[in-house]
Design a protein around this motif. Structure first.
Motif, short mmCIF file in Angstrom:
data_model
loop_
_atom_site.label_atom_id
_atom_site.label_comp_id
_atom_site.label_asym_id
_atom_site.label_seq_id
_atom_site.Cartn_x
_atom_site.Cartn_y
_atom_site.Cartn_z
N TRP A 203 0.88 -1.17 0.04
CA TRP A 203 0.12 -0.01 -0.06
C TRP A 203 0.97 1.18 -0.05
CZ3 TRP A 203 -4.80 0.52 -1.16
CH2 TRP A 203 -5.48 1.58 -0.99
N PRO B 136 0.78 7.16 1.57
CA PRO B 136 -0.58 7.36 1.83
C PRO B 136 -1.12 7.92 3.11
CG PRO B 136 0.02 5.13 1.00
CD PRO B 136 1.09 5.89 1.21
N ASP C 270 -4.19 7.91 4.08
CA ASP C 270 -5.83 7.47 4.58
C ASP C 270 -5.54 7.07 6.15
OD1 ASP C 270 -5.20 4.11 4.43
OD2 ASP C 270 -4.29 4.94 2.89
N PRO C 271 -6.65 7.06 6.88
CA PRO C 271 -6.48 6.91 8.16
C PRO C 271 -6.05 5.28 8.55
CG PRO C 271 -8.75 7.40 7.68
CD PRO C 271 -7.86 7.57 6.42
N GLU C 272 -6.28 4.48 7.54
CA GLU C 272 -6.11 2.99 8.13
C GLU C 272 -4.51 2.85 8.10
OE1 GLU C 272 -10.32 3.18 7.63
OE2 GLU C 272 -8.86 3.87 6.41
N ARG D 5 -2.10 5.10 7.72
CA ARG D 5 -1.37 6.00 8.82
C ARG D 5 -1.50 5.77 10.15
NH1 ARG D 5 1.69 10.64 7.52
NH2 ARG D 5 1.81 10.20 4.80
N PRO E 97 -7.08 -1.09 3.95
CA PRO E 97 -6.82 0.25 3.42
C PRO E 97 -8.32 1.07 3.34
CG PRO E 97 -6.37 -1.16 1.68
CD PRO E 97 -6.56 -1.96 2.85
N TYR E 98 -8.28 2.24 3.78
CA TYR E 98 -9.52 3.28 3.49
C TYR E 98 -9.51 3.34 2.07
CZ TYR E 98 -12.71 6.99 3.37
OH TYR E 98 -13.55 7.96 3.08
N LEU E 99 -10.89 2.66 1.42
CA LEU E 99 -11.10 3.14 0.13
C LEU E 99 -12.56 3.62 0.09
CD1 LEU E 99 -10.46 -0.73 -1.03
CD2 LEU E 99 -8.97 1.54 -1.40
N PRO E 100 -12.31 5.16 -0.36
CA PRO E 100 -13.81 5.91 -0.46
C PRO E 100 -14.56 5.43 -1.31
CG PRO E 100 -11.67 7.25 -1.43
CD PRO E 100 -11.32 5.86 -0.93
#
Length: 160
Positions: free
Chosen positions: A15, A109, A111-113, A115, A157-160
């Motif tokens: 990622w 990246p 994204d909150p997940e 990080r 991972p955060y996927l919008p």
């Protein structure tokens, strides 16, 4: 989440962008370390390959290839390298601050997940390094396994 969905979740290493991302991250980071008044005294005598070893170590922990453990060292040896360095909480916090600043500049990246998982490993690892740096000897067995860090509770991972 189906079993198929679980197998398609990338590792933190993937990622983040793979090995070149980690090599570049730690190269840029250690440039900052050597210019920093808090950390430079601690790292000024590090071997030139230190940057690459740390990049390989962190990449492996986050799910990358076993470059570090198969050709450069072991977790036991990484622990041993920190003995009697007498790192402080001030060193640890500054190390974290510069590494995260470098990660932001490189647009790792955000994204909150990712990080959250990345920060969790860095927090854990730097705290272990401080503890080990104030010891005389390694209390772990020589075959202590390499840490393995994944996504944790968020599950991917955060996927919008």
């Amino acid at each position: 989440m189906t079993e198929k969905d679980k197998t398609s979740i990338p590792t933190l290493y993937e990622w983040a962008g793979g090995m070149q991302t980690f090599v570049t991250l730690f190269d840029k980071f250690y440039d900052k370390v050597l210019a920093d008044e808090v950390l430079e005294p601690v790292f000024k005598h590090m071997p030139a390959r230190h940057r690459l070893h740390v990049a390989h170590f962190v990449a492996e922990v986050l799910g990358g290839p076993k470059v570090y453990s198969e050709s450069e060292g072991s977790h036991f040896e990484m622990i041993r390298k920190h003995l009697q360095k007498h790192l402080t909480e001030k060193h640890r916090k500054r190390w974290m601050e510069l590494l995260l600043e470098t990660a932001d500049e490189m647009a790792l990246p955000a994204d909150p997940e990712f990080r959250s998982a990345f920060m969790a490993y860095l927090e854990w690892g730097t705290r272990i390094a401080v503890i080990n740096s104030n010891l005389q000897d390694v209390s772990e067995e020589q075959d202590v396994p390499m840490p393995k860090w994944g996504w944790g509770i968020p599950g991917g991972p955060y996927l919008p």
